[in-house]
Every structure is written in C-alpha cells, then in structure tokens.
Scaffold this motif. Structure first.
Motif, PDB file in Angstrom:
ATOM      1  N   ALA A   1      48.833 -10.830  27.418  1.00 54.45           N
ATOM      2  CA  ALA A   1      48.409 -11.222  29.040  1.00 54.45           C
ATOM      3  C   ALA A   1      47.518 -12.566  29.086  1.00 54.45           C
ATOM      4  N   GLU A   2      46.920 -12.821  27.880  1.00 59.53           N
ATOM      5  CA  GLU A   2      46.002 -14.013  27.995  1.00 59.53           C
ATOM      6  C   GLU A   2      46.824 -15.397  27.754  1.00 59.53           C
ATOM      7  N   TRP A   3      48.171 -15.080  26.999  1.00 60.25           N
ATOM      8  CA  TRP A   3      48.862 -16.097  26.874  1.00 60.25           C
ATOM      9  C   TRP A   3      49.618 -16.385  28.247  1.00 60.25           C
ATOM     10  N   ASP A   4      50.159 -15.366  28.890  1.00 61.63           N
ATOM     11  CA  ASP A   4      50.667 -15.411  30.289  1.00 61.63           C
ATOM     12  C   ASP A   4      49.694 -16.237  31.242  1.00 61.63           C
ATOM     13  N   ARG A   5      48.506 -15.862  31.082  1.00 58.23           N
ATOM     14  CA  ARG A   5      47.378 -16.473  32.080  1.00 58.23           C
ATOM     15  C   ARG A   5      47.485 -18.013  31.794  1.00 58.23           C
ATOM     16  N   ARG A   6      47.103 -18.129  30.449  1.00 58.84           N
ATOM     17  CA  ARG A   6      47.051 -19.624  30.121  1.00 58.84           C
ATOM     18  C   ARG A   6      48.421 -20.427  30.561  1.00 58.84           C
ATOM     19  N   THR A   7      49.553 -19.816  30.436  1.00 60.06           N
ATOM     20  CA  THR A   7      50.854 -20.422  30.627  1.00 60.06           C
ATOM     21  C   THR A   7      50.942 -21.023  32.131  1.00 60.06           C
ATOM     22  N   VAL A   8      50.569 -19.859  32.911  1.00 60.00           N
ATOM     23  CA  VAL A   8      50.566 -19.992  34.248  1.00 60.00           C
ATOM     24  C   VAL A   8      49.720 -21.010  34.868  1.00 60.00           C
ATOM     25  N   GLN A   9      48.408 -20.986  34.287  1.00 57.35           N
ATOM     26  CA  GLN A   9      47.357 -21.941  34.663  1.00 57.35           C
ATOM     27  C   GLN A   9      47.729 -23.410  34.221  1.00 57.35           C
ATOM     28  N   ALA A  10      48.279 -23.486  33.124  1.00 54.46           N
ATOM     29  CA  ALA A  10      48.605 -24.641  32.500  1.00 54.46           C
ATOM     30  C   ALA A  10      49.691 -25.596  33.183  1.00 54.46           C
ATOM     31  N   GLY A  11      50.706 -24.738  34.008  1.00 54.81           N
ATOM     32  CA  GLY A  11      51.857 -25.367  34.652  1.00 54.81           C
ATOM     33  C   GLY A  11      52.541 -24.802  35.857  1.00 54.81           C
ATOM     34  N   LEU A  12      51.824 -23.812  36.280  1.00 54.36           N
ATOM     35  CA  LEU A  12      52.635 -23.115  37.421  1.00 54.36           C
ATOM     36  C   LEU A  12      51.546 -22.678  38.627  1.00 54.36           C
ATOM     37  N   ALA A  13      50.453 -22.936  38.268  1.00 53.85           N
ATOM     38  CA  ALA A  13      49.353 -22.683  39.442  1.00 53.85           C
ATOM     39  C   ALA A  13      49.449 -23.301  40.648  1.00 53.85           C
ATOM     40  N   ASP A  14      50.119 -24.480  40.742  1.00 58.17           N
ATOM     41  CA  ASP A  14      49.858 -25.342  41.779  1.00 58.17           C
ATOM     42  C   ASP A  14      51.147 -25.900  42.794  1.00 58.17           C
ATOM     43  N   VAL A  15      52.210 -24.878  42.018  1.00 59.59           N
ATOM     44  CA  VAL A  15      53.615 -25.191  42.963  1.00 59.59           C
ATOM     45  C   VAL A  15      54.279 -24.090  43.476  1.00 59.59           C
ATOM     46  N   ASP A  16      54.875 -24.039  44.490  1.00 66.70           N
ATOM     47  CA  ASP A  16      55.632 -23.094  45.303  1.00 66.70           C
ATOM     48  C   ASP A  16      57.068 -23.497  45.663  1.00 66.70           C
ATOM     49  N   GLY A  17      57.981 -22.266  45.831  1.00 63.28           N
ATOM     50  CA  GLY A  17      59.333 -22.583  46.338  1.00 63.28           C
ATOM     51  C   GLY A  17      60.167 -23.294  45.112  1.00 63.28           C
ATOM     52  N   LEU A  18      61.049 -24.255  45.672  1.00 68.89           N
ATOM     53  CA  LEU A  18      61.725 -24.890  44.565  1.00 68.89           C
ATOM     54  C   LEU A  18      61.040 -25.945  43.391  1.00 68.89           C
ATOM     55  N   ALA A  19      59.785 -26.337  43.843  1.00 66.50           N
ATOM     56  CA  ALA A  19      59.115 -26.908  42.959  1.00 66.50           C
ATOM     57  C   ALA A  19      58.496 -26.137  41.826  1.00 66.50           C
ATOM     58  N   TYR A  20      58.661 -24.882  42.160  1.00 66.71           N
ATOM     59  CA  TYR A  20      58.196 -23.589  41.011  1.00 66.71           C
ATOM     60  C   TYR A  20      59.335 -23.852  39.856  1.00 66.71           C
ATOM     61  N   PHE A  21      60.429 -24.005  40.302  1.00 63.01           N
ATOM     62  CA  PHE A  21      61.718 -23.928  39.587  1.00 63.01           C
ATOM     63  C   PHE A  21      61.861 -25.093  38.667  1.00 63.01           C
ATOM     64  N   ARG A  22      61.606 -26.194  39.577  1.00 58.42           N
ATOM     65  CA  ARG A  22      61.647 -27.391  38.852  1.00 58.42           C
ATOM     66  C   ARG A  22      60.633 -27.870  37.568  1.00 58.42           C
ATOM     67  N   ARG A  23      59.503 -27.032  37.757  1.00 56.60           N
ATOM     68  CA  ARG A  23      58.654 -27.182  36.818  1.00 56.60           C
ATOM     69  C   ARG A  23      58.841 -26.167  35.516  1.00 56.60           C
ATOM     70  N   LEU A  24      59.686 -25.503  35.459  1.00 58.38           N
ATOM     71  CA  LEU A  24      60.001 -24.382  34.362  1.00 58.38           C
ATOM     72  C   LEU A  24      60.455 -25.173  32.952  1.00 58.38           C
ATOM     73  N   PRO A  25      61.306 -26.330  33.122  1.00 63.03           N
ATOM     74  CA  PRO A  25      61.713 -27.075  31.833  1.00 63.03           C
ATOM     75  C   PRO A  25      60.541 -27.499  31.036  1.00 63.03           C
ATOM     76  N   ALA A  26      59.423 -28.013  31.721  1.00 64.86           N
ATOM     77  CA  ALA A  26      58.145 -28.577  31.131  1.00 64.86           C
ATOM     78  C   ALA A  26      57.509 -27.323  30.678  1.00 64.86           C
ATOM     79  N   VAL A  27      57.268 -26.192  31.454  1.00 63.45           N
ATOM     80  CA  VAL A  27      56.585 -25.134  30.969  1.00 63.45           C
ATOM     81  C   VAL A  27      57.222 -24.353  29.683  1.00 63.45           C
ATOM     82  N   MET A  28      58.439 -24.567  29.432  1.00 59.69           N
ATOM     83  CA  MET A  28      59.140 -24.035  28.468  1.00 59.69           C
ATOM     84  C   MET A  28      58.882 -24.959  27.088  1.00 59.69           C
ATOM     85  N   ALA A  29      59.095 -26.313  27.529  1.00 62.95           N
ATOM     86  CA  ALA A  29      58.962 -27.426  26.539  1.00 62.95           C
ATOM     87  C   ALA A  29      57.596 -26.999  25.832  1.00 62.95           C
TER      88      ALA A  29
END
Lengths: 199, 199
Positions: A65-93
């Motif tokens: 749960a803590e890892w999820d929280r950090r992952t989202v905060q680190a890369g996905l907290a500020d994006v919506d719609g298509l921008a969210y999906f475009r951010r996923l490769p960097a989050v996985m990397a």
C-alpha cells in the motif's frame, strides 16, 4: 481531527516500521527479505514487529500500500485523461530502481489469486480500484473528445488489457533484465491511444 | 531407440505420477494441492514420490511441462503464422477448465522471478522458448506477406506484449472470475494483427 498521544505515537512507529520494511524488500526482494531482517534493522524484536501488524501478510500488504502511494505521488498525481496513460512508460521505467518491490508485488498478486490466501481481499480490491482509476481517465479522455466514443464495456476491456500489459511486462523484466520495460510499455500505450482515437 | 526394462518402467511410473499431480493441481490449485495429496492418490509414500522427482520444485516443473505439452497439442500443434495468433483466444478460454493449473503456473512464474528460486532456470527458459515460438510465427506471417515488414526488434516487442497480455489477463481472471478471458485476448489479438497489417 484530534487524536490521543499514544495512538499518534503508535501510528508514527508503524509508519517508521513500514519505511524500514519497504527498504528491506526493495533491496532483497520477496524471496530474500525476511521479517527478521526488518526487525533487526528497525531495532525491535520479531514479536514486537508482528504485534504492530497482526501477521506477516498484513505487514506485506502495508508495504505494498505504501509502495502504491509513493508510485502514484511520484508520477501520476498531477495528470488526467490521456496524459495519465502517456505517463505510464516512465512510471514503469522507475520500477527498475525498485526491483525488490516489483518482485514482492508480482509474487503476492499471484499467490493471492487463491481465494484462501490472507492477502486475497487486499489484492482483489487493489485491482478493482486500479481498474476503476484507469477507466475514469479513459472516460475523461472520451468526454474531452480526445478519443472516439466508447461504451463502458469497451473501456473495461481496454483497462484490463493495459493492466495485463503492465503486470506481464513487469514479470518478463524480473525474469530477464534485458527486457526493455519502458520501450515495451511505450509501444503498447502509443498503439492503444492511436486505436482509441481511430475507433 | 532401445531402452532397458527397468528404465522404461521407471519412466512410465514417473509419467503416471505426473498425471496424478496434474489432476491434483488442476482441482486444488497451487495453494490447495499438496505433495501429500498426490502421494495419497497415487498410492505411494511421500518419500517415494519425492524420490521420483528429486524435490517438490522438480515435481511442480514436471507438471508445468506436461501442461504446456497438453495445451500446445490441444490447440496449437496444427497452425502456423497468423493462424497461430488467431487461435490464442480459444486456447486461453480453455484455461477456464483448468483454473488450478493456471494458478500453479502464474504463482510459480512469479515466485521464480527471484534468481535464487529452484524453478528460476525452468521458468526463464520457458519464457525464452515461448517468445521464440511466437517470434517464429510472426516472422513467418511477415515472410508470407500476411503482415507488413518488421524488424527483429519490432517482432521482439510484439511477442513480449502478447505474452504479457496472456499472463496478465490470466492473473486478472484468477483474481476475478467475471473477467472475460476470451473476449479480452480476442480484442488484443485482433488489434495487434490489424496494426501489423497496417505498419
């Protein structure tokens, strides 16, 4: 909200123990990290550690749960719609720097597929919640006119396929570190977005 | 090839034990099936069973190898090129009748991502071999002119994404049986083939 001192102290101590556990699993992975390592690094006894969480599985779930929280905060907290999906490769990397935690998540998700596993409810709810988050972003892209109209059933299939890709490519990278996590996820996301725009 | 009687008998006995183990794991899954159940059903002692395989992990690996063999024989032995990919949704759908074996495979693949796991080499080689098989069918579709030209790197990315989809959708179905395995895999395969033909 006002909370009593001892409760707050207990909660802070619990958060410190989770931080230590995240570090141990990040470094040693699911197979290599043990409750004993975490207790040793935190300077508490094995039984004190378990008392804070109730069971080993609850501690693992708190780490995820803590890892999820950090992952989202680190890369996905500020994006919506298509921008969210475009951010996923960097989050996985970014998982490249947290191999042990990806190994922990991948292993527990698989083990917890058995309905009798103590982490089954947590993992099943995590998937339900993540699928709903992804569906919300795709619906928001549809509503914004960034992609073609889609039925709820289409959206469900899309978010299931995307989730499958992220999980499966993560597993392949764990098994074979030469797998290019970012390139594979990027190829998938680009093709999916192109298909959504054409549909 | 001529083999001596005792060797042949031992091999036949080993095959019978694998059959029993496949049945136990198909019915009870990784979490529910035990070496004790297999030994009881086969009418041998726990130690005799382990002696045939060397370790519990070797027995699990033998079960997975047999499952692979049956899956391929049941649906993929007679098809090549694009026809191979078009057959995958039906092959995945057949897993519905073998939930326990899919659970066994999914769990061991995840656990064996740790390089120290006793099944790591088997699982890593299985992925390498399956990716090569898929790449061979995609190359054969390219050579037949059924899809547009692709570099080897393109083909590698495609077969990794397809494998990820199959693994990840399998996991989601294990966690939530309302997941439509066949529809999801079918949607993926159709979109991938359309993209290959357009590329």
């Amino acid at each position: 909200m006002s909370t009593r001192g001892p409760y707050r102290t207990g909660r802070r101590r619990r958060e410190q123990l989770i931080d230590v556990a995240v570090g141990v699993f990040a470094e040693l992975g699911y197979a290599g990290g043990s409750i004993r390592d975490i207790a040793d690094r935190a300077g508490v006894s094995h039984s004190t550690l378990i008392k804070h969480f109730g069971s080993k599985e609850n501690l693992l779930v708190a780490v995820l749960a803590e890892w999820d929280r950090r992952t989202v905060q680190a890369g996905l907290a500020d994006v919506d719609g298509l921008a969210y999906f475009r951010r996923l490769p960097a989050v996985m990397a970014a998982h490249r720097h947290n191999r042990g935690l990806l190994e922990l998540f991948t292993t527990i998700a698989a083990e917890a597929s058995a309905p009798t596993h103590p982490a089954h409810a947590f993992i099943a709810q995590r998937y339900t919640r993540n699928l709903a988050t992804l569906a919300g972003h795709l619906r928001s892209a549809v509503d914004a006119g960034d992609v073609a109209p889609m039925t709820d059933a289409d959206i469900q299939t899309e978010v299931r396929l995307l989730t499958a890709t992220l999980d499966g490519i993560g597993l392949q990278w764990l098994l074979d570190p030469s797998t290019d996590l970012e390139a594979c996820v990027s190829a998938y996301v680009h093709r999916a977005i192109a298909a959504w725009q054409r549909a």
